[in-house]
Write a protein that holds these residues in place. Structure first.
Motif, mmCIF file in Angstrom:
data_model
loop_
_atom_site.group_PDB
_atom_site.id
_atom_site.type_symbol
_atom_site.label_atom_id
_atom_site.label_comp_id
_atom_site.label_asym_id
_atom_site.label_seq_id
_atom_site.Cartn_x
_atom_site.Cartn_y
_atom_site.Cartn_z
ATOM 1 N N ARG A 276 0.832 -1.206 0.000
ATOM 2 C CA ARG A 276 0.000 0.000 0.000
ATOM 3 C C ARG A 276 0.867 1.256 0.000
ATOM 4 O O ARG A 276 0.570 2.230 -0.686
ATOM 5 C CB ARG A 276 -0.916 0.012 1.219
ATOM 6 N N THR B 85 -2.338 1.796 -3.286
ATOM 7 C CA THR B 85 -3.574 1.060 -3.535
ATOM 8 C C THR B 85 -3.542 -0.206 -2.697
ATOM 9 O O THR B 85 -2.485 -0.675 -2.304
ATOM 10 C CB THR B 85 -3.733 0.718 -5.035
ATOM 11 N N THR B 86 -4.702 -0.734 -2.423
ATOM 12 C CA THR B 86 -4.771 -1.964 -1.639
ATOM 13 C C THR B 86 -4.571 -3.175 -2.536
ATOM 14 O O THR B 86 -4.685 -3.088 -3.762
ATOM 15 C CB THR B 86 -6.138 -2.083 -0.941
#
Length: 85
Positions: free
Chosen positions: A50, A55-56
């Motif tokens: 992350r 972003t995940t």
């Protein structure tokens, strides 16, 4: 931190990015992806991913499932803060 650990981490994250986006590995558990790419802890891997890509893991997989190419994804997150180790 020296260049070698940073390079190793960069390679490990790139490995994870490829595995997560691969159609063959969409159901591979995060812990397995982390281990295959050299991370000893799934939670540490999640935080590093992350931090590096803004972003995940689930979002990355969703983008890959929607047929967005890996080359397009970094363009969407260019506004992310610089990676700090």
């Amino acid at each position: 931190m020296g260049a070698r650990p940073r390079r190793r981490r960069t390679r490990a994250l790139a490995c994870a990015r490829r595995l997560l986006a691969s159609a063959r590995h969409t159901t591979l558990p995060i812990a397995v992806v982390a281990a295959r790419c050299g991370f000893t802890s799934p939670s540490h891997f999640t935080r590093r991913f992350r931090g590096a890509y803004a972003t995940t893991l689930s979002e990355w997989r969703r983008l890959a499932r929607n047929r967005e190419t890996i080359e397009e994804v970094p363009d969407r997150i260019l506004g992310a803060p610089p990676v700090r180790w």
